[in-house]
Motif scaffolding. Structure first.
Motif, PDB file in Angstrom:
ATOM      1  N   LEU A   1      -3.927  25.174  33.894  1.00  0.00           N
ATOM      2  CA  LEU A   1      -2.557  24.699  33.689  1.00  0.00           C
ATOM      3  C   LEU A   1      -1.636  25.387  34.688  1.00  0.00           C
ATOM      4  O   LEU A   1      -1.614  26.607  34.783  1.00  0.00           O
ATOM      5  CB  LEU A   1      -2.080  25.014  32.263  1.00  0.00           C
TER       6      LEU A   1
ATOM      7  N   ASN B   1       1.983  30.373  36.545  1.00  0.00           N
ATOM      8  CA  ASN B   1       3.371  29.924  36.700  1.00  0.00           C
ATOM      9  C   ASN B   1       3.727  29.927  38.186  1.00  0.00           C
ATOM     10  O   ASN B   1       3.721  30.978  38.827  1.00  0.00           O
ATOM     11  CB  ASN B   1       4.321  30.849  35.929  1.00  0.00           C
TER      12      ASN B   1
ATOM     13  N   ARG C   1      -3.671  29.847  32.761  1.00  0.00           N
ATOM     14  CA  ARG C   1      -2.305  29.377  33.031  1.00  0.00           C
ATOM     15  C   ARG C   1      -1.723  30.167  34.190  1.00  0.00           C
ATOM     16  O   ARG C   1      -1.879  31.391  34.266  1.00  0.00           O
ATOM     17  CB  ARG C   1      -1.462  29.570  31.765  1.00  0.00           C
TER      18      ARG C   1
END
Length: 463
Positions: free
Chosen positions: A314, A348, A346
């Motif tokens: 993600l 960012n 994940r």
């Protein structure tokens, strides 16, 4: 590693593991002019969609090696781009890669289109094939019926012996072809079990989350059209890019708006191509807009990738637009909306500023490692025996459902088969799945559990 587990009457297990260091293995190169079905044949041999297939020439551009096995024999299977003697530009480099594959292989599978017959390009390829002095198997692809099989006699004129008719798409005669390939292996193979080619990453997400911007940021140049209007990208675009010192094949796809059956026109075909890109990839980099609430469209993309069985990472894009308040609410949204994919790594990032883009590769590697992870049969059965002893399945109808035998049937993605004495409840299967992740990892990959209850022996005996 060879896993051998022996069932004993006292519900115990004994295991012996033999270490098998894999040395040189035969290398099989699949070559031929563009659009004759080479990648379709590679996928048929591998038993999965590893090579990208589209009904247009030039989709495969580089030599890509895959680990393959048939009848207990391991070999390296090399997919090549279409070979054309008159190629120019990029097509010329593709042809050079194909020629190199011909000269370094132990066995060459030369694929031609049975419906077209021998062409000038095929005859030019034969001249190179003869100079290699390697075993060559002439494969007449797209022979989808017995009538079409009978029409391959024209290919005798190529001088490579009897053409072998197959249908890579439907699997016709593919097993016999594999037997023929195995028989052609040399006693002393020259090839080494090669590292696979660049791993394939599908860049997916709803429209306008910044997929093309991220691709351009990673590539360091404009490889994809970027516009604030959603839906700029229609066709999947393959790009070989370098992230953290490693080459990856990154496929930028159209944003998924609706389910395919509800889409129409260009959107319908874009959705189909995106689905095909996900199926052809090994890992999906699912992009979400960190500056906006997680939407139903985001959930749809995540479900599609999970159901495809691909590894997943993600990527929360537009992190440069996330302030403290948004970060607080995003964490709550993630807990609430993304619980079903909590196993996905994940990262960012910001495609606009380049923030943390280099960390994507680390997450992709982690997900692919989990995707290919295996547990030996002995270790798995000891683990599940201990798990059931500590937390048994609830008793149902005066019977305690129990796993009698378990095995990991496959990896990429991990697939486990549980042989049980009775059907299992979904909640207990979710418990097993959760404990598998806690104890063994399986980061970044869906896990499939297949329950096969033992048939009751109390059947009416009819005379």
């Amino acid at each position: 590693m060879t896993d051998e587990a022996t069932w004993t009457d006292d519900d115990g297990w004994s295991e012996s593991d033999d270490v098998d260091e894999r040395g040189p293995v035969p290398t099989v190169a699949v070559v031929g002019r563009p659009n004759v079905g080479k990648s379709t044949l590679v996928n048929r041999i591998l038993g999965r969609r590893a090579a990208v297939v589209q009904d247009e020439p030039g989709v495969t551009r580089d030599r890509v090696a895959y680990d393959a096995e048939w009848a207990g024999r391991e070999f390296s299977l090399v997919d090549t781009g279409g070979w054309d003697p008159d190629a120019e530009g990029m097509a010329k480099s593709i042809a050079m890669q194909a020629e190199l594959a011909m000269r370094t292989a132990d066995v060459i599978v030369f694929v031609v289109d049975s419906r077209v017959g021998p062409t000038d390009a095929d005859e030019a390829a034969v001249r190179i094939l003869r100079s290699t002095r390697k075993p060559v198997i002439l494969v007449a692809n797209k022979a989808d019926s017995e009538r079409q099989e009978a029409e391959v006699h024209e290919l005798w004129s190529l001088g490579l012996g009897e053409p072998f008719p197959i249908s890579a798409l439907h699997g016709r005669n593919s097993g016999d072809l594999l037997d023929k390939i195995i028989w052609a292996f040399p006693e002393q193979p020259t090839g080494q079990l090669k590292e696979r080619g660049p791993r394939k990453v599908a860049l997916v997400g709803r429209p306008n989350v910044g997929k093309s911007s991220l691709l351009n940021r990673i590539a360091g140049e404009d490889r994809a059209v970027v516009d604030n209007v959603a839906g700029t990208t229609v066709d999947p675009v393959d790009s070989v890019v370098e992230i953290d010192g490693e080459d990856w094949i990154l496929v930028d796809t159209a944003g998924l708006r609706k389910r395919v059956k509800f889409a129409s026109g260009t959107e319908y075909y874009a959705s189909l191509r995106t689905e095909a890109a996900v199926e052809a990839a090994e890992v999906a980099l699912v992009m979400l807009d960190a500056s906006e609430p997680i939407s139903e469209q985001d959930q749809r993309v995540l479900t599609q990738v999970t159901e495809s069985g691909r590894a997943m990472v993600l990527a929360f894009n537009k992190w440069d637009l996330v302030d403290e308040d948004r970060r607080y609410y995003l964490e709550k949204e993630i807990d609430r909306e993304l619980g079903q994919v909590s196993w996905a790594p994940r990262v960012n990032v910001s495609a606009m500023t380049g923030r943390a883009v280099e960390k994507i590769a680390r997450s992709l590697r982690e997900a692919l490692e989990g995707w290919g992870q295996r547990i030996s049969t002995g270790e798995l059965n000891k683990w599940i025996s201990d798990l059931q002893a500590a937390t048994p399945h609830p008793v149902r109808a005066n019977k305690a459902p129990k796993v009698i035998y378990a095995t990991q049937a496959a990896a990429e993605p991990p697939r486990f088969i549980l042989f049980t004495n009775a059907p299992f409840e979904k909640q207990y299967l979710k418990f097993i799945q959760r404990k598998l992740r806690e104890d063994f990892g399986f980061v970044g990959t869906p896990i499939e559990l297949v329950v096969k209850p033992r048939e009751s022996r109390k059947k009416d005996k009819r005379k």
